[in-house]
Design a protein around this motif. Structure first.
Motif, short mmCIF file in Angstrom:
data_model
loop_
_atom_site.label_atom_id
_atom_site.label_comp_id
_atom_site.label_asym_id
_atom_site.label_seq_id
_atom_site.Cartn_x
_atom_site.Cartn_y
_atom_site.Cartn_z
N HIS A 23 0.83 -1.21 0.00
CA HIS A 23 0.00 0.00 0.00
C HIS A 23 0.86 1.26 0.00
CE1 HIS A 23 -3.32 2.68 0.75
NE2 HIS A 23 -2.71 3.15 1.82
N HIS A 66 2.27 8.53 5.06
CA HIS A 66 0.87 8.88 5.34
C HIS A 66 0.18 7.93 6.33
CE1 HIS A 66 -0.30 5.83 2.34
NE2 HIS A 66 -1.53 5.93 2.79
N ASP A 67 0.52 6.65 6.29
CA ASP A 67 -0.14 5.69 7.18
C ASP A 67 0.78 5.24 8.31
OD1 ASP A 67 -2.73 5.56 6.23
OD2 ASP A 67 -2.30 3.94 4.80
N HIS A 109 -5.24 13.05 5.28
CA HIS A 109 -5.42 12.29 4.03
C HIS A 109 -6.76 11.56 3.96
CE1 HIS A 109 -3.49 9.08 6.52
NE2 HIS A 109 -4.17 8.24 5.75
N ASP A 161 -4.62 7.68 -2.51
CA ASP A 161 -4.80 6.72 -1.42
C ASP A 161 -6.06 5.87 -1.63
OD1 ASP A 161 -4.13 5.61 1.07
OD2 ASP A 161 -5.47 6.98 2.13
N ALA A 171 -7.71 2.44 3.19
CA ALA A 171 -6.71 3.38 2.76
C ALA A 171 -5.98 4.00 3.94
CB ALA A 171 -7.35 4.47 1.91
FE FE2 Z 1 -3.37 4.79 3.05
#
Ligand code: FE2
Ligand code: FE2
Length: 335
Positions: free
Chosen positions: A153, A185-186, A239, A268, A335
């Motif tokens: 991802h 981002h994650d 996000h 995403d 996401a």
């Molecule tokens: Fe994500």
């Protein structure tokens, strides 16, 4: 990473134990005869151990404690993935670099240590230079070979953001910030319990509540460490925000969501749709793009249109091969 072609034997043995050497010789004989290349990881790099490894058929030797990037480089080279004489070889090498850097990042994030800034920069550089090469398809093919969904991802979103930012003509500095945000981002998911993160099947309301904390957690991790640009912090925090205010964690409206954040959100959601997860098949690119369009005013309509040029080129043909018909749900959550 799974081998794209060929086989490789990785042998991790304590060669100071004569008994082990005897049984290893027997166990490895068939592979040696078949000509399978063998990489030996040695607990000690003494001349004696190296000789022993060579006698057992080692084609390459590394210390057992070798860092992931070195190990991956060697494995890639031995599998013929990193030959410099093919057009895609440089990109593949960049992918391996980014992938190794990501491993360091996620390990550090999970362990609660400081995030390795140099490693992040290295992966961002690799991803942006790969985007300069312009072949998103090759990047996607490499992403699909990755076995771990979290890495997959991250590499997918980063590759998409890098390609999209380039297509939109952002300056190098902005591209660096956007790809950095995509890589990170994650990162807050590293602190979400694995039972929720890897759950097969839909999340309960409570579990979804926990999962939805990841943007704030990631943002707070970066703030606590310090040194990250406000643009990166904003993208990590926001996000999952949507232009009509229906997103999370803050329910921001369009006037408070910047273009780089909008770009990240599009990439995403698209990534989550085309990924295969234990609870859903991957969606075909054209269907995933149609899903973005159907989201209407939740996403930036002009940016979605421009995104179509990035992902609906030659990729459609390649990805259709890997994808099954739509019907996937919960992409936004994933996401
Ligand atoms: Fe994500
Ligand atoms: Fe997320």
């Amino acid at each position: 990473m799974r081998a794209a072609a060929g086989r490789l034997l990785v042998v991790d043995l304590d060669l100071s134990q004569p008994k082990l050497i005897g049984s290893a010789r027997g166990a490895l004989a068939a592979h040696r005869q078949a000509g399978t290349p063998a990489l030996f990881l040695l607990r000690d790099m003494s001349p004696r151990s190296q000789m022993q490894a060579n006698a057992l058929g080692a084609q390459a030797i590394l210390p057992a404690e070798a860092q992931a990037p070195i190990l991956l480089d060697k494995v890639g080279a031995m599998l013929g993935l990193l030959r410099e004489d093919t057009p895609n070889a440089v990109l593949q090498k960049r992918f391996v670099r980014a992938s190794a850097a990501l491993a360091g990042l996620l390990d550090a994030a999970g362990a609660g240590g400081p995030l390795p800034v140099e490693t992040i920069d290295d992966s961002v550089e690799a991803i942006n230079r790969a985007a300069d090469g312009g072949d998103l398809d090759v990047w996607l093919d490499l992403v699909w070979q990755h076995d771990d969904a979290t890495y997959q991802h991250c590499l997918l979103v980063s590759g998409l953001v890098a390609a999209f930012a380039r297509k939109l003509g952002f300056a190098e500095g902005d591209r660096r910030l956007m790809t950095t945000a995509a890589v990170l981002h994650d990162v807050g998911k590293a602190r979400i319990p694995l039972g929720i993160l890897r759950k097969e099947g839909p999340l309960t309301v409570e579990e979804r509540g926990v999962m939805r904390q990841h943007p704030q957690i990631g943002h707070d991790m970066l703030v606590a460490q310090g040194g990250f640009s406000p643009a990166v912090l904003a993208a990590v925090l926001s996000h999952h925000e949507l232009l009509d205010g229906s997103g999370y964690p803050q329910g921001l409206g369009a006037d408070r969501i910047s273009d780089p954040v909008r770009i990240m959100t599009i990439c995403d959601i698209y990534a989550a749709l085309i990924e295969r997860r234990s609870y859903k098949p991957p969606m075909a690119p054209a269907d995933a793009f149609a899903t973005l369009v159907e989201m209407g005013g939740k996403l930036d309509v002009d940016l979605v249109r421009a995104f179509g040029d990035v992902v609906l080129g030659a990729s459609v043909k390649r990805l259709d091969r890997l994808a099954t018909p739509p019907g996937a749900g919960g992409a936004e959550e994933a996401a």
